[in-house]
Scaffold this motif. Structure first.
Motif, mmCIF file in Angstrom:
data_model
loop_
_atom_site.group_PDB
_atom_site.id
_atom_site.type_symbol
_atom_site.label_atom_id
_atom_site.label_comp_id
_atom_site.label_asym_id
_atom_site.label_seq_id
_atom_site.Cartn_x
_atom_site.Cartn_y
_atom_site.Cartn_z
ATOM 1 N N UNK A 59 11.802 1.114 23.013
ATOM 2 C CA UNK A 59 11.008 2.348 23.029
ATOM 3 C C UNK A 59 10.577 2.819 21.644
ATOM 4 N N UNK A 60 11.248 2.318 20.603
ATOM 5 C CA UNK A 60 11.006 2.822 19.261
ATOM 6 C C UNK A 60 11.747 4.104 18.944
ATOM 7 N N UNK A 61 12.459 4.682 19.902
ATOM 8 C CA UNK A 61 13.161 5.939 19.682
ATOM 9 C C UNK A 61 14.308 5.763 18.680
ATOM 10 N N UNK A 62 14.541 6.750 17.818
ATOM 11 C CA UNK A 62 15.705 6.687 16.921
ATOM 12 C C UNK A 62 16.991 6.815 17.724
ATOM 13 N N UNK A 63 17.978 5.998 17.357
ATOM 14 C CA UNK A 63 19.234 6.026 18.108
ATOM 15 C C UNK A 63 20.439 6.384 17.248
ATOM 16 N N UNK A 64 20.353 6.192 15.913
ATOM 17 C CA UNK A 64 21.539 6.448 15.097
ATOM 18 C C UNK A 64 21.173 6.565 13.620
ATOM 19 N N UNK A 65 22.013 7.299 12.903
ATOM 20 C CA UNK A 65 21.949 7.362 11.447
ATOM 21 C C UNK A 65 23.357 7.110 10.910
ATOM 22 N N UNK A 66 23.483 6.193 9.965
ATOM 23 C CA UNK A 66 24.781 5.832 9.401
ATOM 24 C C UNK A 66 24.765 6.039 7.892
ATOM 25 N N UNK A 67 25.863 6.562 7.349
ATOM 26 C CA UNK A 67 26.032 6.547 5.897
ATOM 27 C C UNK A 67 26.125 5.076 5.500
ATOM 28 N N UNK A 68 25.334 4.655 4.498
ATOM 29 C CA UNK A 68 25.124 3.220 4.339
ATOM 30 C C UNK A 68 25.402 2.661 2.955
ATOM 31 N N UNK A 69 25.961 3.442 2.045
ATOM 32 C CA UNK A 69 26.295 2.864 0.741
ATOM 33 C C UNK A 69 27.317 1.741 0.910
ATOM 34 N N UNK A 70 28.317 1.975 1.744
ATOM 35 C CA UNK A 70 29.315 0.939 2.006
ATOM 36 C C UNK A 70 28.742 -0.244 2.746
ATOM 37 N N UNK A 71 27.832 0.016 3.685
ATOM 38 C CA UNK A 71 27.169 -1.069 4.408
ATOM 39 C C UNK A 71 26.366 -1.935 3.447
ATOM 40 N N UNK A 72 25.646 -1.278 2.528
ATOM 41 C CA UNK A 72 24.848 -2.017 1.556
ATOM 42 C C UNK A 72 25.730 -2.879 0.665
ATOM 43 N N UNK A 73 26.827 -2.317 0.189
ATOM 44 C CA UNK A 73 27.744 -3.087 -0.656
ATOM 45 C C UNK A 73 28.369 -4.239 0.116
ATOM 46 N N UNK A 74 28.746 -3.984 1.375
ATOM 47 C CA UNK A 74 29.397 -5.020 2.180
ATOM 48 C C UNK A 74 28.450 -6.169 2.488
ATOM 49 N N UNK A 75 27.211 -5.856 2.833
ATOM 50 C CA UNK A 75 26.286 -6.957 3.148
ATOM 51 C C UNK A 75 25.948 -7.764 1.909
ATOM 52 N N UNK A 76 25.873 -7.088 0.742
ATOM 53 C CA UNK A 76 25.626 -7.801 -0.507
ATOM 54 C C UNK A 76 26.803 -8.710 -0.832
ATOM 55 N N UNK A 77 28.001 -8.181 -0.712
ATOM 56 C CA UNK A 77 29.195 -8.952 -1.025
ATOM 57 C C UNK A 77 29.403 -10.099 -0.043
ATOM 58 N N UNK A 78 29.186 -9.831 1.232
ATOM 59 C CA UNK A 78 29.338 -10.887 2.232
ATOM 60 C C UNK A 78 28.317 -11.993 2.008
ATOM 61 N N UNK A 79 27.094 -11.632 1.619
ATOM 62 C CA UNK A 79 26.073 -12.622 1.296
ATOM 63 C C UNK A 79 26.555 -13.530 0.172
#
Length: 331
Positions: free
Chosen positions: A101-121
């Motif tokens: 639908x394109x509807x927004x479903x969630x907002x997450x604090x993402x500094x940790x997500x950004x660091x984790x995906x960078x580190x996991x990469x």
């Protein structure tokens, strides 16, 4: 579809900390999905400020198909002056939208997500490039990203014999060495020259231009994780196997690979992508060192954020906002 979830930073941190192997799996699967064309990952968009030339806010929109089947955008601010006040350099939020639908479903604090995906990469690439060899690891730059990369290298089972940390700020270097020791690793601080001699060298700095000279001696089989992207002179890349996360994304914004393209006028120095390496689509020249240069793909934030959202909902740590969508019918 009228409700909306908010996942605060404490909940995000708890989920990420409890399941690093899940994040490694998610990131691996995402690279493979991207290699198979099951994603849309347009250019990042940079907001800059004339009176704050070092600061920026970046928007990373993306869509990832398959089991994730979600749209998202990460909005991440990088304000280096924060460090002088004892604050993290980066802060971020991640907005997720339903693909149907394109509807927004969630907002997450993402500094940790950004660091984790960078580190996991970085950890996924390192494991693919070094196998089960016992490694002397050096980390150049001692901030949040460096700390998270060390944690994920350890979580991914790399055989690390010792860690050398180099940072222009001695206090930061000491803190990161202490973190490594907390992981059960032997660690010390040292010079840039000594760091560049390690088997696995991690660059996690805020350098805007290369400072590692093009005539720096590198060894066959040595691996450089060029996470901060602008540390290496282009001449170094010409003598190496070069792995990127995405060719179009990485060869821009004056990254070391972009400077190499400008120097040579072509992209022949690029060996392949991490997704292609994971799928065995090419082989590396064992007589050369290898440089992994990840520009950072929005699909990684999206995939990790989707995982965190599912876990937060299952654990009850997501804050649900009912009736977030004001109008649910056209008439």
């Amino acid at each position: 579809m009228t409700s909306f979830s908010v996942v605060p930073g404490a909940a995000v941190s708890q989920i990420l900390g409890a399941s690093p192997k899940d994040i490694l799996r998610v990131v691996t699967d995402t690279y493979i999905a991207h290699e198979h064309g099951r994603s849309v990952n347009p250019d990042s968009y940079f907001l800059r400020f004339p009176e704050k030339p070092d600061a920026r806010v970046i928007a990373l929109p993306a869509y990832l198909g398959g089991e994730v089947d979600t749209i998202g955008i990460k909005w991440i601010a990088s304000f280096p002056d924060n460090v002088r006040q004892g604050l993290p350099r980066a802060s971020a939020t991640l907005l997720l939208n339903d693909y149907a639908t394109g509807y927004p479903i969630a907002c997450l604090e993402a500094a940790g997500i950004s660091a984790a995906r960078t580190a996991a990469s970085a950890a996924v690439a390192a494991a693919a490039l070094v196998g089960d060899a016992r490694l002397r690891v050096a980390v150049i730059g001692a901030g949040v990203i460096a700390r998270t990369i060390l944690s994920y290298l350890h979580a991914n089972g790399l055989a690390i014999s010792d860690v050398l940390v180099h940072d222009l700020d001695a206090t930061s270097a000491d803190h990161l060495a202490g973190h490594a020791e907390g992981l059960g690793l032997s660690a010390r601080t040292g010079t840039l020259q000594h760091a560049l001699a390690a088997d696995l060298v991690v660059f996690a700095t805020t350098a805007a231009t290369p400072y590692v000279p093009g005539d720096t001696p590198l060894r066959p089989g040595q691996v450089l994780l060029n996470v901060s992207l602008r540390d290496l002179a282009p001449e170094l890349l010409l003598g190496a196997n070069n792995i990127v996360d995405d060719v179009e994304h990485c060869l821009k914004a004056l990254t070391s690979p972009h400077l190499t393209e400008q120097l040579t006028g072509n992209r022949d120095f690029v060996t392949g992508t991490l997704g292609g390496l994971l799928l065995g689509r090419f082989t590396l020249d064992p007589a050369k060192p290898t440089v992994f240069s990840p520009f950072g793909l929005g699909i990684l934030d999206l995939a990790v954020g989707h995982h965190v959202l599912q876990q937060a909902r299952a654990q009850g740590s997501a804050v649900e906002i009912p009736d977030f969508i004001g109008e649910t019918t056209r008439w």
